[in-house]
Scaffold this motif. Structure first.
Motif, mmCIF file in Angstrom:
data_model
loop_
_atom_site.group_PDB
_atom_site.id
_atom_site.type_symbol
_atom_site.label_atom_id
_atom_site.label_comp_id
_atom_site.label_asym_id
_atom_site.label_seq_id
_atom_site.Cartn_x
_atom_site.Cartn_y
_atom_site.Cartn_z
ATOM 1 N N ARG A 52 -3.617 -4.663 -7.052
ATOM 2 C CA ARG A 52 -4.491 -3.886 -6.162
ATOM 3 C C ARG A 52 -5.817 -3.648 -6.862
ATOM 4 N NH1 ARG A 52 -6.630 1.042 -5.545
ATOM 5 N NH2 ARG A 52 -6.962 1.805 -3.396
ATOM 6 N N ASP A 79 0.828 -1.208 0.000
ATOM 7 C CA ASP A 79 0.000 0.000 0.000
ATOM 8 C C ASP A 79 0.866 1.263 0.000
ATOM 9 O OD1 ASP A 79 -2.705 1.138 0.151
ATOM 10 O OD2 ASP A 79 -2.017 1.880 2.102
ATOM 11 N N TYR A 105 -5.654 -6.471 -1.978
ATOM 12 C CA TYR A 105 -4.281 -6.638 -2.449
ATOM 13 C C TYR A 105 -4.025 -8.139 -2.618
ATOM 14 C CZ TYR A 105 -2.701 -1.825 -1.906
ATOM 15 O OH TYR A 105 -2.522 -0.473 -2.052
ATOM 16 N N GLU A 145 -10.774 -2.634 -0.197
ATOM 17 C CA GLU A 145 -9.531 -2.467 -0.948
ATOM 18 C C GLU A 145 -8.780 -3.799 -0.876
ATOM 19 O OE1 GLU A 145 -5.812 0.729 -1.036
ATOM 20 O OE2 GLU A 145 -7.222 0.672 0.644
#
Length: 646
Positions: A96, A67, A169, A167
């Motif tokens: 991402r 991030d 990843y 979000e």
């Protein structure tokens, strides 16, 4: 009139269709450039939304670190409507993706990867959270049944409530030097529906059926010819099929866990290398490089051996190189594999061009060039995608699978033609060998007849008169007077005289047995009758002979062979059977001549008879003439029948 219609259609499209296509859905929030609004299926739009970056395997493998890279602008937008293909890269990959669940209920989604991956880990951070949460992890090294979500693809499930933002990843660690990432985010139901129909939609069912059918077909051809090219063909098909199954993850469903782990310990692209080496060997055998181009043949054989040794070394060294901090060892191993693949395919074209320049084998080169072109075309496209130079997918499931299909189709025809040609060559060779054997047998029999005649004349003309002279001398007056002076020697003298008379008769009989009546001087029937009369002079055993009429019309070589067989069998019966009677019959049938010799003697065992010189000679003559020998022996006597075609 047509111009007015065209104008009308243009106005209709501009007024109706275009506004409809661009009209926003009032139920959806405004789209952000880096946000994926999750629906049932999202594969088409996924590459437009995710961002990616690569870093060293030694970097911290945490989503917080990733991030921070994203905040620093290190991430790159995904390729537009194309699969992410970074090619020959030995680095960690981060994807991402910002997502929003637009479905009206809490939904379980699956982020799936359709290529082999050493390990993949999914993290997410919901809206309002400070820390990332590890959602799921999976590895393609684990068989499908042992994964968190059992499927051919590597699946990482996550759950979002209706309207929830998150979000994501995705960390991908892969060390094989091929970062090609076909990926999708979809609901569980949609994913399962796709997987159920996948093998049919991609035509894998009948493609694999064709591959395996062609392999079995060549095993059958090998069973007929024992030609090693068919075994190399089977190995080529097996290695390529395994590679293709591993490419689409079907191996996770098709093989047991132990076999699956073994295959991946060798490595997917090493199976391609082994298949290429087998294809090279097929080319060598088909073009007969050993005979015309020995140096080129040795170079190709060296490449095949090098490929096999490299795969073994790769299997042993890959775990060690992967455990090290740096990527030099992995780069050398994977780079060496790519160099060998290019070397093998280059060698094949060099060999084809070399053979094409030879007028005698140009046709073979043309035929095989067509075969090789199909697979080479599919492989080049696949390999360019593999190293990251292109991202072209012209056919489903991939160009390599269809290239292999076309190659095997043409190669099967070529090997069938080779099979038929080999059968014809083998038939000609067998005919030539039979003729040579017949000629050799004829020369051998002629030499035997000449030797027998020479021996018979020597016995008759040299030894016979000498024995007669010795017998007469023994009966002379001087011998009689000497014996009269010694009465005690009279008994020994009589025994000696009988022995001399018997020896003289034996020599006479043997010479006549070796040399029958010559053509023009006597027939087969006369020769057999004369031989019986000669043996009957001894009085024991009594010999009876019978010959059918018409024996004298059969070919002279057959008459000679029939006499030799009858004389040998009769001689055996007289000498060894201890019989009181022996019957000899020569019977003429429409298509054969039968020689039958019977006695009432003590008999013998068949196993011991096979070792006798006489019977071996009888069998050899019968085999040469295409006849048969049947022996029936017991304590009551022996019967031997010989059939000779005429």
């Amino acid at each position: 009139m047509p111009s007015y219609i065209g104008v009308f259609l243009l106005l209709w499209v501009s007024l109706v269709l275009i506004p409809t296509a661009t009209k926003a859905d009032p139920n959806l929030p405004p789209k952000l450039s880096d946000t994926l609004y999750l629906r049932e299926s999202n594969g088409i739009h996924l590459s437009e939304t995710y961002r990616y970056t690569t870093e060293s395997f030694s970097a911290p493998p945490t989503p917080a670190h990733a991030d921070s890279l994203f905040r620093a602008g290190a991430f790159t937008a995904g390729p537009w409507h194309r699969t992410l293909n970074l090619g020959f890269v030995h680095q960690r990959l981060w994807l991402r993706l910002a997502v929003v669940n637009t479905l009206p209920q809490r939904t379980r989604f699956i982020w799936s990867l359709y290529n082999y991956t050493d390990s993949a880990t999914l993290y997410y951070r919901r809206a309002g959270d400070e820390q990332f949460t590890r959602v799921s992890a999976a590895s393609s090294q684990v068989p499908a049944a042992e994964r968190i979500f059992p499927a051919r693809a590597l699946c990482l499930p996550f759950t979002l409530a209706a309207g929830e933002h998150a979000e994501l990843y995705l960390r991908i660690d892969h060390h094989a030097g091929a970062l090609y990432v076909p990926t999708d985010v979809t609901t569980t139901e949609d994913f399962l529906a796709w997987e159920v129909n996948y093998v049919f939609y991609k035509r894998w069912i009948w493609l694999i059926g064709f591959y395996l059918g062609s392999a079995v077909f060549n095993l059958v051809l090998f069973g007929f010819l024992r030609d090693r090219i068919h075994l190399w063909y089977v190995a080529y098909v097996v290695f390529t099929t395994i590679f293709l199954l591993m490419e689409d993850g079907l191996d996770a469903l098709a093989f047991p866990a132990s076999v699956y782990r073994l295959l991946w310990s060798i490595g997917q692209f090493n199976f391609m290398l082994l298949a290429a080496a087998c294809g090279l060997r097929i080319l060598q055998l088909f073009l007969r490089l050993r005979n015309g181009w020995p140096i080129l043949h040795r170079v190709g054989t060296g490449l095949v051996i090098t490929a096999a040794v490299f795969v073994l070394a790769y299997t042993l060294l890959y775990p060690v190189a992967r455990a090290q901090e740096g990527t030099l060892g992995l780069t050398l191993l994977n780079g060496g594999r790519e160099v060998l693949l290019v070397a093998i395919f280059t060698y094949c074209w060099v060999a084809l061009i070399a053979v094409f320049r030879s007028p005698r084998r140009r046709r073979l080169a043309i035929y095989y060039s067509l075969t090789y072109f199909f697979f080479f075309g599919g492989f080049v496209l696949f390999w360019l995608n593999h190293v990251g130079l292109t991202t072209l997918h012209l056919v489903e499931p991939n160009a390599l699978a269809w290239g292999l299909f076309l190659e095997l189709l043409v190669l099967s025809f070529l090997l069938t033609g080779r099979f038929r040609h080999t059968l014809r060559q083998n038939a000609k060779l067998r005919i030539r060998q039979l003729r040579e054997r017949n000629d050799m047998s004829a020369r051998l029999i002629a030499a035997q007849e000449e030797e027998r005649e020479h021996l018979a004349r020597e016995l008759h003309d040299a030894l016979g008169p000498n024995l007669m002279a010795l017998h007469m001398a023994w009966q002379g007056q001087a011998i009689r007077d000497a014996l009269a002076a010694f009465p005690e020697a009279a008994a020994a003298a009589r025994q000696t005289e009988l022995l001399l008379r018997h020896l003289r008769d034996e020599v006479r009989t043997l010479s006549h047995a070796l040399l029958p009546a010559e053509p023009g001087l006597g027939s087969l029937s006369d020769s057999i009758a004369h031989l019986g009369e000669l043996l009957n002079l001894y009085g024991n055993p009594t010999v009876h002979t019978y010959c059918d009429t018409g024996l004298d019309t059969i070919p002279q070589p057959l008459q000679m062979s029939a006499y030799r067989i009858a004389a040998e069998l009769l001689n055996n019966a007289v000498r060894h059977a201890r019989a009181s009677e022996v019957n000899v019959q020569l019977l003429r049938h429409p298509t054969s001549l039968e020689v039958l010799v019977e006695d009432n003697g003590k008999g013998f065992e068949s196993s011991s008879a096979s070792n006798g010189i006489g019977l071996r000679g009888v069998r050899a003559r019968a085999d040469y003439l295409g006849g048969q020998v049947h022996i029936d022996s017991s304590s009551d006597g022996t019967s031997i029948m010989v059939w000779l075609p005429c």
